[in-house]
Design a protein around this motif. Structure first.
Motif, PDB file in Angstrom:
ATOM      1  N   GLY A   1      -5.471  -0.255  15.146  1.00 43.40           N
ATOM      2  CA  GLY A   1      -4.066   0.138  15.150  1.00 43.40           C
ATOM      3  C   GLY A   1      -3.378   0.018  13.807  1.00 43.40           C
ATOM      4  N   ALA A   2      -4.144  -0.267  12.764  1.00 40.80           N
ATOM      5  CA  ALA A   2      -3.546  -0.458  11.438  1.00 40.80           C
ATOM      6  C   ALA A   2      -3.879   0.715  10.527  1.00 40.80           C
ATOM      7  N   PHE A   3      -2.970   0.950   9.580  1.00 41.89           N
ATOM      8  CA  PHE A   3      -3.362   1.737   8.413  1.00 41.89           C
ATOM      9  C   PHE A   3      -3.094   0.895   7.188  1.00 41.89           C
ATOM     10  N   LEU A   4      -3.980   1.052   6.213  1.00 40.30           N
ATOM     11  CA  LEU A   4      -3.958   0.216   5.024  1.00 40.30           C
ATOM     12  C   LEU A   4      -3.992   1.076   3.781  1.00 40.30           C
ATOM     13  N   ALA A   5      -3.486   0.535   2.692  1.00 40.14           N
ATOM     14  CA  ALA A   5      -3.600   1.174   1.383  1.00 40.14           C
ATOM     15  C   ALA A   5      -4.339   0.212   0.464  1.00 40.14           C
ATOM     16  N   TRP A   6      -5.242   0.771  -0.326  1.00 34.68           N
ATOM     17  CA  TRP A   6      -6.058  -0.004  -1.258  1.00 34.68           C
ATOM     18  C   TRP A   6      -5.861   0.552  -2.654  1.00 34.68           C
ATOM     19  N   ASP A   7      -5.636  -0.310  -3.624  1.00 30.10           N
ATOM     20  CA  ASP A   7      -5.534   0.109  -5.017  1.00 30.10           C
ATOM     21  C   ASP A   7      -6.901  -0.087  -5.658  1.00 30.10           C
ATOM     22  N   LEU A   8      -7.578   1.011  -5.982  1.00 30.82           N
ATOM     23  CA  LEU A   8      -8.929   0.927  -6.510  1.00 30.82           C
ATOM     24  C   LEU A   8      -8.981   0.358  -7.925  1.00 30.82           C
ATOM     25  N   ARG A   9      -7.835   0.223  -8.586  1.00 27.72           N
ATOM     26  CA  ARG A   9      -7.806  -0.388  -9.919  1.00 27.72           C
ATOM     27  C   ARG A   9      -7.873  -1.900  -9.826  1.00 27.72           C
ATOM     28  N   GLN A  10      -7.540  -2.438  -8.655  1.00 30.27           N
ATOM     29  CA  GLN A  10      -7.601  -3.877  -8.438  1.00 30.27           C
ATOM     30  C   GLN A  10      -8.944  -4.233  -7.828  1.00 30.27           C
ATOM     31  N   SER A  11      -9.175  -5.489  -7.613  1.00 30.92           N
ATOM     32  CA  SER A  11     -10.452  -5.912  -7.030  1.00 30.92           C
ATOM     33  C   SER A  11     -10.639  -5.334  -5.636  1.00 30.92           C
ATOM     34  N   GLY A  12      -9.545  -5.020  -4.970  1.00 37.75           N
ATOM     35  CA  GLY A  12      -9.622  -4.390  -3.667  1.00 37.75           C
ATOM     36  C   GLY A  12      -9.942  -5.318  -2.524  1.00 37.75           C
ATOM     37  N   LYS A  13      -9.958  -6.614  -2.754  1.00 32.39           N
ATOM     38  CA  LYS A  13     -10.268  -7.547  -1.666  1.00 32.39           C
ATOM     39  C   LYS A  13      -9.160  -7.612  -0.632  1.00 32.39           C
ATOM     40  N   GLN A  14      -7.952  -7.307  -1.045  1.00 39.19           N
ATOM     41  CA  GLN A  14      -6.804  -7.285  -0.137  1.00 39.19           C
ATOM     42  C   GLN A  14      -6.099  -5.937  -0.254  1.00 39.19           C
TER      43      GLN A  14
END
Length: 181
Positions: free
Chosen positions: A34-47
């Motif tokens: 039920g979630a949507f998430l955004a990831w910043d690929l410039r960061q480590s991406g762990k969160q």
């Protein structure tokens, strides 16, 4: 080949990944949790840099795209709704509109020349063309005898549009012509 990065993104099945065309370092994901998430690929991406829980109530989110303007996200899920989000508050997008389409929203495909129009395969209720800015359904295509899981636009040089939709159990690919100008 090597894995660049890998993360446990969703607590249940993941359904969709989508890059943001206005910032290709931003990746969105959706899932049955039920979630949507955004990831910043410039960061480590762990969160994730954004997490919206229960984006479609208690059901899975099957698709997400960045809208044609930099403030908008469009999402769909098993609740049969296309939802429009204002993402100017990145950590917590605000729901600004929704439209019940029936059948479950499986994918959202932007029209190549009409930025306010999207093609929406609606699993158990055919394919539809939606003006997401209003929001309203402007074309319904009920021609399939099975679950509609995919679709795309075919670029044309005239005023009409060609849409393609595909269905699951009947193995059908259908091309339909429409005027949405």
């Amino acid at each position: 080949r090597a894995i660049y990065t890998q993360h446990h993104a969703h607590s249940l099945e993941a359904w969709c990944a989508s890059l943001d065309p206005s910032d290709i370092a931003l990746l969105y994901s959706t899932g049955d949790d039920g979630a949507f998430l955004a990831w910043d690929l410039r960061q480590s991406g762990k969160q994730p840099v954004m997490r919206t829980e229960k984006a479609h109530g208690a059901v899975g989110v099957t698709t997400i795209i960045a809208g044609p303007d930099p403030q908008t996200l469009l999402s769909g899920g098993y609740d049969d709704k296309l939802r429009v989000w204002d993402r100017r508050v990145n950590q917590n997008p605000i729901l600004v509109a929704e439209l019940g389409l029936g059948g479950g929203v499986w994918r959202i495909k932007p029209h190549p020349t009409q930025p306010s129009h999207v093609l929406v395969p609606c699993m158990y209720d055919g394919a539809k063309v939606v003006n997401w800015r209003r929001p309203e359904c402007i074309v319904e295509y009920p021609g399939h005898q099975s679950i509609v899981y995919g679709g795309c636009w075919v670029p044309t040089t005239n005023t009409s549009s060609l849409a393609v939709s595909i269905s699951f159990y009947d193995h059908s690919l259908q091309v339909w012509k429409l005027d949405i100008s």
